[in-house]
Design an enzyme around this catalytic site. Structure first.
Site, PDB file in Angstrom:
ATOM      1  N   LYS A  35       0.851  -1.199   0.000  1.00 60.71           N
ATOM      2  CA  LYS A  35       0.000   0.000   0.000  1.00 60.71           C
ATOM      3  C   LYS A  35       0.886   1.248   0.000  1.00 60.71           C
ATOM      4  CE  LYS A  35      -0.171  -0.358   5.007  1.00 60.71           C
ATOM      5  NZ  LYS A  35      -0.979  -0.628   6.192  1.00 60.71           N
ATOM      6  N   TYR A 264      14.591  31.412   3.917  1.00 62.14           N
ATOM      7  CA  TYR A 264      13.400  32.137   4.394  1.00 62.14           C
ATOM      8  C   TYR A 264      13.447  32.378   5.895  1.00 62.14           C
ATOM      9  CZ  TYR A 264      11.203  31.102  -0.102  1.00 62.14           C
ATOM     10  OH  TYR A 264      10.900  31.015  -1.433  1.00 62.14           O
TER      11      TYR A 264
HETATM   12  C1  LIG Z   1      -0.177  -1.499   6.850  1.00 59.55           C
HETATM   13  C2  LIG Z   1      -0.702  -2.766   7.384  1.00 59.55           C
HETATM   14  C3  LIG Z   1       0.158  -3.768   7.800  1.00 59.55           C
HETATM   15  C4  LIG Z   1       1.666  -3.597   7.869  1.00 59.55           C
HETATM   16  O1  LIG Z   1       2.010  -2.874   9.028  1.00 59.55           O
HETATM   17  P1  LIG Z   1       3.568  -2.685   9.439  1.00 59.55           P
HETATM   18  O2  LIG Z   1       3.496  -2.021  10.743  1.00 59.55           O
HETATM   19  O3  LIG Z   1       4.183  -1.843   8.377  1.00 59.55           O
HETATM   20  O4  LIG Z   1       4.156  -4.040   9.484  1.00 59.55           O
HETATM   21  C5  LIG Z   1      -0.388  -4.978   8.184  1.00 59.55           C
HETATM   22  N1  LIG Z   1      -1.713  -5.167   8.183  1.00 59.55           N
HETATM   23  C6  LIG Z   1      -2.581  -4.212   7.800  1.00 59.55           C
HETATM   24  C7  LIG Z   1      -4.021  -4.492   7.841  1.00 59.55           C
HETATM   25  C8  LIG Z   1      -2.112  -2.982   7.402  1.00 59.55           C
HETATM   26  O5  LIG Z   1      -2.967  -2.035   7.031  1.00 59.55           O
END
Ligand SMILES: *Cc1c(COP(=O)(O)O)cnc(C)c1O
Length: 374
Positions: A35, A264
């Protein structure tokens, strides 16, 4: 080639997967979360690499992310971690994504659409055991498993998500144990009602690394495979390496006189005659403006030089010191490779986390994939 870029070290990514595999043993399957463009690393490349390295499936948070993977030729199961909208059901079916489901209404709508197309969509039943986000209440799980079966959907998996698994503190460990106990109870009720829960999974990186009893049939480790272990700095951390190296080449070297200010707001005043280097990297590229004034060091030829003055949209400045030395074109490492610090250290300076820094690296920064030093 732009003078700022993110080097994505696929060799490190593969080693991280092997390191985790060694830690969890051969049993649990791996669902690779890709993701948010694989936490900024590039979903398609990292997804393909993870599958080649033995991951069973991929995880996304948006239907569009699933579409990108399918468009890139990935046929492996793709889990949709977030709650989809009714309007997205047609795409979910067309793309053959496996959504997490948490409620009767959505299950019925998905089932009706799936039947109408003569398909049997796969779903994962999500159970909320303490995260308080997606998922049904544990006591509803068996009834929803029945709803899934009655609707002609396939219960491919049953999952929960851990809220405090990345901490070794006793009260957090106790909270995780409580979540896992509720989860096991719900799994028992599903089986007692005569349903097969499919692949059982709960562990994010924290679970996979720190909680052996959270691994079940499959783990979903994201951040640890991108190179940032939970419990970093403790003996319980996994020795993984940052996959992303963020670097920028010095665009211009300047002389600054003692007492002059720069950037800035003039928040930095040269304490002595010195040289500065201008880097073509700014907050539009994901270098947080909040890092301004924190003396965060970047590394040039192995030596640290602090960022000074306000970080701008497209540029930032490093103090090269009174002797100067570094030249136009020299590579400044912002994070991710020895001896530079990791994205977690950068994030810590501004109260952030590695995830946020990595996801925030902008589209304008080209990703360059390599299996070693390019
Ligand atoms: C993002 C996510 C993970 C991974 O989490 P990490 O902390 O990066 O290991 C696992 N399960 C779900 C449902 C997620 O949304």
């Amino acid at each position: 080639m732009r003078a700022a870029r993110a080097l994505i070290r696929l060799d490190r990514f593969i080693r991280n997967i092997e390191t985790l595999r060694g830690h969890i043993g051969p049993g649990p399957a791996i669902c690779m979360p890709v993701k948010a463009d694989a936490y900024g690393h590039g979903a398609l490349r990292l997804g393909r690499t993870a599958l080649e390295a033995g991951a069973r499936c991929l995880g996304v948070a948006a239907v569009e992310e699933g579409a990108e993977l399918r468009g890139g030729g990935i046929n492996a199961p793709v889990l949709l971690f977030s709650q989809a909208q009714r309007e997205e059901i047609a795409d979910i079916l067309a793309l053959d994504l496996s959504p997490f489901v948490s409620d009767r209404e959505f299950i019925r709508e998905l089932a009706a659409a799936s039947r109408a197309e003569g398909k049997q969509a796969a779903v994962h039943l999500k159970i909320d055991t303490g995260m308080g986000r997606l998922g049904c209440r544990p006591e509803e799980a068996a009834a929803l498993a029945g709803e899934i079966a009655a609707g002609g959907l396939r219960l491919a998996g049953t999952a929960t998500h851990l809220a405090r698994s990345d901490s070794g503190a006793p009260e957090d460990a106790a909270a995780t144990e409580k979540q896992l106990a509720l989860f096991r109870e719900a799994l028992g009720s599903i089986r007692a009602a005569g349903f097969d829960p499919g692949l059982v999974h709960a562990a994010n990186s924290g679970g996979a690394v720190l909680h052996e009893n959270s691994r079940f049939d499959m783990v979903r480790p994201g951040i640890v495979l991108y190179g940032y272990s939970p419990a970093a700095g403790s003996p319980r951390a996994l020795p993984v390496e940052p996959v992303m190296e963020l670097e920028a080449r010095i665009a211009l070297v300047k002389r600054v006189k003692r007492g002059e200010t720069l950037s800035y707001g003039g928040i930095w005043t040269a304490p002595e005659d010195t040289f500065t280097g201008i880097l073509p990297l700014g907050y539009a590229d994901g270098l947080p403006r909040l890092l301004s004034g924190k003396d965060y060091p970047v590394f040039i030829k192995g030596r640290p030089y602090p960022l000074v003055g306000r970080i701008c949209m497209d540029q930032c400045t490093v103090n090269l010191g009174p002797e100067g030395g570094p030249r136009r074109g020299d590579r400044a490492l912002i994070f991710g490779g020895p001896p530079a610090w990791g994205a977690a250290d950068l994030a810590a300076r501004i109260g952030g986390i590695s995830y946020e820094t990595l996801c925030g690296i902008g589209k304008r920064v080209p990703r360059l994939y390599s299996f070693g030093e390019p």
